[in-house]
Design an enzyme around this catalytic site. Sequence first.
Site: not given
Length: 510
Positions: A262, A287, A449
């Site tokens: 990521d 994230h 996600s």
Amino acid sequence: MLEIVLDQERFAAMDWPLLITALGFLLIAIGVSSRDTGAWSMLSGMGMIVVGVVWKVIAGEGLFGVLLGLLWNVGLGFMVAAIWLGIRRLGTRARPLLILGAACLVLAAILLGVTHLWQSLWHRTDISILVELGPDDTMDEIVPVLAEFGAVWEAAFPTVNLNVNEDLAQTYLVNVSRSGAGSLIDALREDVENVDHVELNVEVALPPMAPAGMKHGTSRRILENDPYAHRQWALEAIAGHGAHALLQDRLPAHRARVAILDTGVESAHEDLAAAFSQVLTADRHGHGTHCAGLAGAVTNNGLGVASLNWEGRFIELLAFQALGEDGTGSLEQIAQAIVDAAQAGADVISMSLGSTADSPPRVLVAAVRFALNEGAIVVASAGNSDADAVNHYPSNIESVIAVAAVDSLLSKAQFSNTVGRLSRPIAAPGVDVLSSYLNGTYQTLSGTSMATPIVAGLLGVLRAMDPFLTAKEAYAILHDTGTEAQDLSTTGRVINAQAAIRAAERRVTR
């Protein structure tokens, strides 16, 4: 009452040096045409010109920028002054200023052209291309073509040799100027004797992270002492509390490695640090840190949130930088992260990223196959476009577990892509999901996600209990024990952690 609102962005964006310089010349022109206050107007104008010029010099970026700004400002200033004198019918005085102003503007235009030429020669924007050669071919055979277009190259995956994976070992990263990229690609594709495949090293971007929505939680008594566990509706949705009851008295066969590919992970986060044994990693986006908490935040430690990683015994987190701090990464970067994770012994690789194409990029297909051959289970998000994920990679690559998102009613999240036509579909909570975030904080976000690392965390626990569990067998457990929700045909079954752990225990004790 009349309210006047100032647009701060427009205010800041105004070219104040230009405006001050132009006003300075206007004051000089007024002084020239005035008998009473001419001296004061001319002095004030000269002062403003000095301020404008100095301001431009200070704000200028490099020699070209300063010279261009000065010529532009002074040229327009002369023109303004000439126009004023013309209005006052002082044409003889206006003519020299008009000529000087025009000369300055012409010189500015010439300098601007030189600047663009300089940038095109010395600061060209390169295109990145991935070139895969045949197993018996070498770069020496295509160097003449590369040299013709001024291209430079390097091995894309230098840690992979031909004996392990021919496709990755024979893939090279080629950089060429934008103007020559199309012709070079055509030339390489025509060389069928040496070149097996050519594709652009395109950028892949994260979908926008959704902000917090409704607050969910549970009022019933729970086992975990993590202060935010009662706000995590996702735990209840996947029978996570029941899974914790099973895990609290169990010892894993080994601590499974779950790799988060990521934007990086803030591994020093209070709820993640104990799950990391590698060197400290960072995340400037957020994230990756959010995904890491869902996959393996240390549970029942009196801090933050809960995952399935009971007291940190079952999962060790790994972080690999597949995306930059802006949330984008090239195909080569993502493939390299997959290779690195597999070579680091990852049991599970979690990718909450992707894009669309008619067929998945060859380099990612090769990287996923490499990881599967190394024994990793690969999980990827289905995407957030409320479309069919059949064209969404890497979730559409064969043998990848593709994760859709469901809401608190276990219905398909409005944004989630559908995974019914993919080889290994599954679903997990992805709406208003609470997890770790930047600077030791916690945040609620939505997306496939978020659903993906929840699945990866469960797979990590299954691997911790049974290190010899294959990717095919792991998916079979998820599917066979999953909850049949109302959107089964589009999302697949919703994972049931408690049932999956019991099924894994039965395998081990057989």
